[in-house]
Design an enzyme around this catalytic site. Sequence first.
Site, PDB file in Angstrom:
ATOM      1  CG  ASP A  13      -1.771  -1.257   1.297  1.00 53.09           C
ATOM      2  OD1 ASP A  13      -2.283  -1.694   0.264  1.00 53.09           O
ATOM      3  OD2 ASP A  13      -1.850  -1.833   2.407  1.00 53.09           O
ATOM      4  CE  LYS A  16       3.158  -2.245  -4.589  1.00 55.38           C
ATOM      5  NZ  LYS A  16       2.713  -2.165  -3.192  1.00 55.38           N
ATOM      6  N   GLY A  40      -4.355  -4.325  -4.277  1.00 55.03           N
ATOM      7  CA  GLY A  40      -5.462  -3.415  -4.578  1.00 55.03           C
ATOM      8  C   GLY A  40      -4.914  -2.114  -5.098  1.00 55.03           C
ATOM      9  CG  HIS A  41      -3.633  -1.573  -8.494  1.00 59.25           C
ATOM     10  ND1 HIS A  41      -3.013  -2.746  -8.151  1.00 59.25           N
ATOM     11  CD2 HIS A  41      -4.122  -1.751  -9.725  1.00 59.25           C
ATOM     12  CE1 HIS A  41      -3.126  -3.603  -9.145  1.00 59.25           C
ATOM     13  NE2 HIS A  41      -3.788  -3.025 -10.127  1.00 59.25           N
ATOM     14  CD  GLN A 229       0.776  -9.005  -2.587  1.00 64.41           C
ATOM     15  OE1 GLN A 229       1.549  -9.716  -3.206  1.00 64.41           O
ATOM     16  NE2 GLN A 229      -0.437  -8.755  -3.006  1.00 64.41           N
TER      17      GLN A 229
HETATM   18  P1  IMP Z   1      -2.470 -12.868   1.807  1.00 71.03           P
HETATM   19  O1  IMP Z   1      -1.564 -12.270   0.770  1.00 71.03           O
HETATM   20  O2  IMP Z   1      -3.930 -12.655   1.505  1.00 71.03           O
HETATM   21  O3  IMP Z   1      -2.140 -14.297   2.111  1.00 71.03           O
HETATM   22  O4  IMP Z   1      -2.227 -12.064   3.183  1.00 71.03           O
HETATM   23  C1  IMP Z   1      -1.008 -12.164   3.909  1.00 71.03           C
HETATM   24  C2  IMP Z   1      -0.658 -10.825   4.538  1.00 71.03           C
HETATM   25  O5  IMP Z   1      -0.287  -9.903   3.517  1.00 71.03           O
HETATM   26  C3  IMP Z   1      -1.809 -10.167   5.309  1.00 71.03           C
HETATM   27  O6  IMP Z   1      -1.251  -9.460   6.414  1.00 71.03           O
HETATM   28  C4  IMP Z   1      -2.376  -9.185   4.317  1.00 71.03           C
HETATM   29  O7  IMP Z   1      -3.030  -8.097   4.949  1.00 71.03           O
HETATM   30  C5  IMP Z   1      -1.099  -8.725   3.607  1.00 71.03           C
HETATM   31  N1  IMP Z   1      -1.322  -8.265   2.237  1.00 71.03           N
HETATM   32  C6  IMP Z   1      -1.557  -9.020   1.146  1.00 71.03           C
HETATM   33  N2  IMP Z   1      -1.665  -8.256   0.051  1.00 71.03           N
HETATM   34  C7  IMP Z   1      -1.472  -6.989   0.458  1.00 71.03           C
HETATM   35  C8  IMP Z   1      -1.427  -5.732  -0.236  1.00 71.03           C
HETATM   36  O8  IMP Z   1      -1.546  -5.628  -1.464  1.00 71.03           O
HETATM   37  N3  IMP Z   1      -1.191  -4.637   0.547  1.00 71.03           N
HETATM   38  C9  IMP Z   1      -0.994  -4.725   1.883  1.00 71.03           C
HETATM   39  N4  IMP Z   1      -1.009  -5.869   2.574  1.00 71.03           N
HETATM   40  C10 IMP Z   1      -1.255  -6.983   1.856  1.00 71.03           C
END
Ligand code: IMP
Length: 430
Positions: A13, A16, A40-41, A229
Amino acid sequence: MPATCVVGLQWGDEAKGKIVDLLADSHQFVVRFNGGANAGHTVVWGDRKFALSLLPTGVLKPHVTSVIGNGVVVYPPRFLEEVGKLRDGGVPVGANLVVSDHAHVIFPYHMEEERVAEAEADGKIGTTGRGIGPCYQDKVGRRYGVRVGELLHPTHLRERLKQIVPVKNRLLTAFANGHTDALKTFDANKLCDEYLGYADQIRPHITDTARLLHDALKAGKQVLFEAAQGSLLDVDHGTYPYVTSSNSLPAGIWSGTGVPSRAVTRIIGVVKAYTTRVGRGPCPTELLDDTGDRIRKIGREFGTVTGRPRRVGWLDALTVKYTAALAGADEITVMLLDVLSGLPELKICTAYELDGQRVDHFPSDAFQLERCQPVYETLPGWTEDLTACRKPADLPANARRYVDRIGELVGLPVSVVSVGPDRDQTILMK
Ligand code: IMP
């Protein structure tokens, strides 16, 4: 064959998408190499905004080929939903969007597996619930993974699902450990019919993206890699186990697209002017006070995918220095600087204290990180609204000082400062 990578240097977040959007004008390919619909963007098309999770940011640029690389995990209904929303909004999506035949497919049993696992207090990671982890588990485990290319072979797919689904149902029932009231189990034939329907619609987009990218680079095309991420969520180098299940560092490009790392000659590390984190795990500079609430409110720090409030903290320069080194960043961009206006003073974490000892490096042991207390340097704040600043000289002296100090502490030049979500709210520092 020069290529560029944009990578977040915190816990995701970092905004990017804005940097990718700016750079996409001068690139012909924008490529995702990791993650899935957990990212998410928000992307802008004329006066319309679209929230994307799975499709690359470049998909709104007609001159760009957007590539979902083999390292991405694809949930077909989400793919089609995002494509549908874009088309309904007048965005042409066709041959300019491709997905690797080697990317792995997310099925609803992956999400159910995750839901059941996350319901266990001890096993909770705070995931996005999109089935990302269980799908990568199946990929690496080899027995139950299904690739996008397999969706194009109906008889084969039905056989595979007939093998896989009963095992998944047994596993889910065992995981649920007696709490089976809300448990979903699955029917292989129905699932197969559903996915064959998706396959028909996705078929025109499926291709060998590794070859496509090799050819593009050979032909001198400009390729931009978009890491999803953040670096601290990287499965190998992040704050394990509170990470995602892929390599979100540029290291993931080689495995996640087939493009060798030496092709990437520019790595841009994106840093938010403060820290945010979603989900569980250590966050040494977290602010559990009014200042944290204020930053969360002004910065609209709520997850794009899950809507969860993000945890907020002061900028942690020690971790950014660590991730910049892991990423091989050449430069950094400082995002959301405008959010900090009006704070009397700002803190930057420059070191940690652990058991009375000063720690100057990022502890590789997560248990130690949990116990680290931040050591701060305090800088004066500024009261001016920054959203109309367009060049370095427009920044108030204290804002400039804050940005310069971040660059000094991380040891990299700051190439861009962002003072708002719009494209023109961007200051080129060089
Ligand atoms: P997962 O990717 O859904 O397995 O989540 C694993 C961890 O990564 C959790 O703490 C999510 O909140 C975090 N996470 C996954 N994708 C994002 C992102 O795009 N931005 C911020 N945190 C993320």
